[in-house]
Design an enzyme around this catalytic site. Sequence first.
Site, PDB file in Angstrom:
ATOM      1  N   LEU A 156     -14.238   4.534  23.527  1.00  0.00           N
ATOM      2  CA  LEU A 156     -12.825   4.897  23.320  1.00  0.00           C
ATOM      3  C   LEU A 156     -12.184   5.345  24.629  1.00  0.00           C
ATOM      4  CD1 LEU A 156     -12.494   8.241  23.465  1.00  0.00           C
ATOM      5  CD2 LEU A 156     -13.500   8.103  21.212  1.00  0.00           C
ATOM      6  N   CYS A 283     -15.053  10.604  32.727  1.00  0.00           N
ATOM      7  CA  CYS A 283     -16.059   9.545  32.558  1.00  0.00           C
ATOM      8  C   CYS A 283     -16.365   8.763  33.833  1.00  0.00           C
ATOM      9  CB  CYS A 283     -15.615   8.589  31.461  1.00  0.00           C
ATOM     10  SG  CYS A 283     -15.637   9.370  29.847  1.00  0.00           S
TER      11      CYS A 283
HETATM   12  P1  NAD Z   1     -16.009  17.478  25.635  1.00  0.00           P
HETATM   13  O1  NAD Z   1     -16.398  18.388  26.722  1.00  0.00           O
HETATM   14  O2  NAD Z   1     -14.567  17.259  25.325  1.00  0.00           O
HETATM   15  O3  NAD Z   1     -16.703  17.938  24.263  1.00  0.00           O
HETATM   16  C1  NAD Z   1     -18.034  18.349  24.163  1.00  0.00           C
HETATM   17  C2  NAD Z   1     -18.113  19.363  23.036  1.00  0.00           C
HETATM   18  O4  NAD Z   1     -19.481  19.639  22.774  1.00  0.00           O
HETATM   19  C3  NAD Z   1     -17.445  20.699  23.365  1.00  0.00           C
HETATM   20  O5  NAD Z   1     -16.506  21.044  22.374  1.00  0.00           O
HETATM   21  C4  NAD Z   1     -18.626  21.685  23.405  1.00  0.00           C
HETATM   22  O6  NAD Z   1     -18.275  22.992  22.966  1.00  0.00           O
HETATM   23  C5  NAD Z   1     -19.606  21.018  22.463  1.00  0.00           C
HETATM   24  N1  NAD Z   1     -21.006  21.458  22.651  1.00  0.00           N
HETATM   25  C6  NAD Z   1     -21.692  21.612  23.818  1.00  0.00           C
HETATM   26  N2  NAD Z   1     -22.935  22.053  23.563  1.00  0.00           N
HETATM   27  C7  NAD Z   1     -23.046  22.164  22.217  1.00  0.00           C
HETATM   28  C8  NAD Z   1     -24.086  22.581  21.351  1.00  0.00           C
HETATM   29  N3  NAD Z   1     -25.280  22.969  21.822  1.00  0.00           N
HETATM   30  N4  NAD Z   1     -23.845  22.599  20.028  1.00  0.00           N
HETATM   31  C9  NAD Z   1     -22.648  22.215  19.534  1.00  0.00           C
HETATM   32  N5  NAD Z   1     -21.623  21.813  20.306  1.00  0.00           N
HETATM   33  C10 NAD Z   1     -21.818  21.794  21.632  1.00  0.00           C
HETATM   34  O7  NAD Z   1     -16.710  16.087  25.971  1.00  0.00           O
HETATM   35  P2  NAD Z   1     -16.195  14.615  25.598  1.00  0.00           P
HETATM   36  O8  NAD Z   1     -15.119  14.197  26.531  1.00  0.00           O
HETATM   37  O9  NAD Z   1     -15.975  14.549  24.132  1.00  0.00           O
HETATM   38  O10 NAD Z   1     -17.483  13.763  25.984  1.00  0.00           O
HETATM   39  C11 NAD Z   1     -18.667  13.835  25.219  1.00  0.00           C
HETATM   40  C12 NAD Z   1     -19.594  12.712  25.659  1.00  0.00           C
HETATM   41  O11 NAD Z   1     -18.972  11.438  25.361  1.00  0.00           O
HETATM   42  C13 NAD Z   1     -19.877  12.667  27.164  1.00  0.00           C
HETATM   43  O12 NAD Z   1     -21.185  12.209  27.354  1.00  0.00           O
HETATM   44  C14 NAD Z   1     -18.893  11.648  27.688  1.00  0.00           C
HETATM   45  O13 NAD Z   1     -19.348  11.041  28.874  1.00  0.00           O
HETATM   46  C15 NAD Z   1     -18.873  10.652  26.555  1.00  0.00           C
HETATM   47  N6  NAD Z   1     -17.641   9.869  26.462  1.00  0.00           N
HETATM   48  C16 NAD Z   1     -16.434  10.458  26.690  1.00  0.00           C
HETATM   49  C17 NAD Z   1     -15.268   9.713  26.573  1.00  0.00           C
HETATM   50  C18 NAD Z   1     -13.932  10.340  26.846  1.00  0.00           C
HETATM   51  O14 NAD Z   1     -12.957   9.592  27.023  1.00  0.00           O
HETATM   52  N7  NAD Z   1     -13.812  11.665  26.887  1.00  0.00           N
HETATM   53  C19 NAD Z   1     -15.331   8.349  26.219  1.00  0.00           C
HETATM   54  C20 NAD Z   1     -16.585   7.790  25.965  1.00  0.00           C
HETATM   55  C21 NAD Z   1     -17.728   8.551  26.096  1.00  0.00           C
END
Ligand code: NAD
Length: 471
Positions: A156, A283
């Site tokens: 996404l 990312c």
């Molecule tokens: P983010 O930082 O917005 O969200 C991560 C969430 O995980 C936070 O709310 C945090 O509090 C929670 N968290 C951390 N440790 C935890 C635990 N032990 N228990 C429960 N919750 C916990 O991150 P994001 O942007 O959503 O990205 C997440 C993953 O997806 C990453 O690996 C990223 O590379 C990947 N990704 C992100 C996108 C993007 O556009 N943001 C797109 C594709 C893939």
Amino acid sequence: MTKPVSICVIGSGYVGLVAAVCFAEMGHSVVCVDNDESRVKTLREGGVPIYEANLPELLKKHRGHGVEFTTELGSAVERSDAIFIAVGTPQGDTGAADLSFVEAVVSEIARAITSYKVIVEKSTVPVYTNEWIRRVMQRYGIDHALFDVVSNPEFLREGTAIVDFLHPDRIVVGAGSERAARLMESIYEPITGGSYYTRTDALLGACSSETPAKLLLTSAQSAEIIKHASNAFLALKISFINAVANLAESVDADVEDIAAGIGLDSRIGHKFLHAGLGYGGSCFPKDVAAFHWVAQQQGLNFELLQEVQRINDAQKDVFFNKVRSALWTLRGKKLAALGLAFKRDTDDIRESPALSVIKRLIEAGASVTAYDPAAMDRAKEVLPPSKQMKYADSAIEAAEDVDAVLILTDWKEFATLDLAELNRAVRFPIVIDGRNLYKPLYMAEQGFTYVSIGRPAVYNAQQGKPRRLIA
Ligand code: NAD
């Protein structure tokens, strides 16, 4: 529709929250876990913690019915069949992804598991993470028959995340077991079988019941690499066009025409050929670095990726030098910064090129008044208001009495400014556009000196063209 699946999504950030509401939208029963208590409280009380199109509506529709929010990981895992890990995987000191959040979550899953679960890597992780997750589970004494590990990377884009999730170009599932693969297929069945698109309340997008979403089954290792390689390739396209932009500029060519000419080749396509300040966000920078690290671990030097990063870093210098060239000295200069988010339609400021440019201008003695339609609250946390850093309520207010206006994020709002009003607001009509939102000749006609990326600068009559730009 196939039987609803009980799903646990761990992490309620940009990916976890979107995945949770979209799975609920597909008809599944979802529990979304986060260890950030205030975020969970916000979500429970009807708040929307991130700026993302369609998210408020889907949250309103499913909160308390299809999706619930909790900090209790153990009980959420216990009552779910599939556990999606969607926590952050930030860049560590060596360039490698820091997988400590993933490991912490896996340890908690191991402590909670009592029946068969499919553990799904949704976070972007390096190849062999599936194997590490398996090992951690075994370290906790969990019988291998009680779980499978699947890679299901997320593609996404922030800003269009909900539509991307429900109308994906592809769904990649890397599964080592038939049982896990079948469960993953049933989770995505509403969009791969097309039944979702026949619903009257379905969100519209590229897929339909005739052309439903495609699911590609691979090994876990291949799926992990598909995600890294996809992001690295997109980053490469951006760096490529930025390198071309710098060449174009030195020979008075126009990179926008060049990108149009390249992009019309169906083998290349026009997407991600936009010259500008370079890529940012949570990312691309970290994923390019992590993919390079992965190759290094295998004894391979994937130098191309280093060059992609180098060009991207240099692009911010290119822009900074343009500002300096246009204004001569920066100390005491008053600048408007239009944009703080790393791209339009999001409030995400992680690795935002806009913020690094602003920080550098402040260090050089300029003062900046910034405006962004969505990212100001987040930006204030890292760049608090001060004598040199102010925030305005509109683009025109930010431009009041400034020496130059800088366009740093490609918000649509900045591409449709009332230029007459802008011209009246500024002290000097100079626009330095890091996102190429306007046509140079049009800006000159509107009375601006206009400097952009990979295109000849144009100068308004009063300002005159300087004989020599000071770089
Ligand atoms: P983010 O930082 O917005 O969200 C991560 C969430 O995980 C936070 O709310 C945090 O509090 C929670 N968290 C951390 N440790 C935890 C635990 N032990 N228990 C429960 N919750 C916990 O991150 P994001 O942007 O959503 O990205 C997440 C993953 O997806 C990453 O690996 C990223 O590379 C990947 N990704 C992100 C996108 C993007 O556009 N943001 C797109 C594709 C893939």
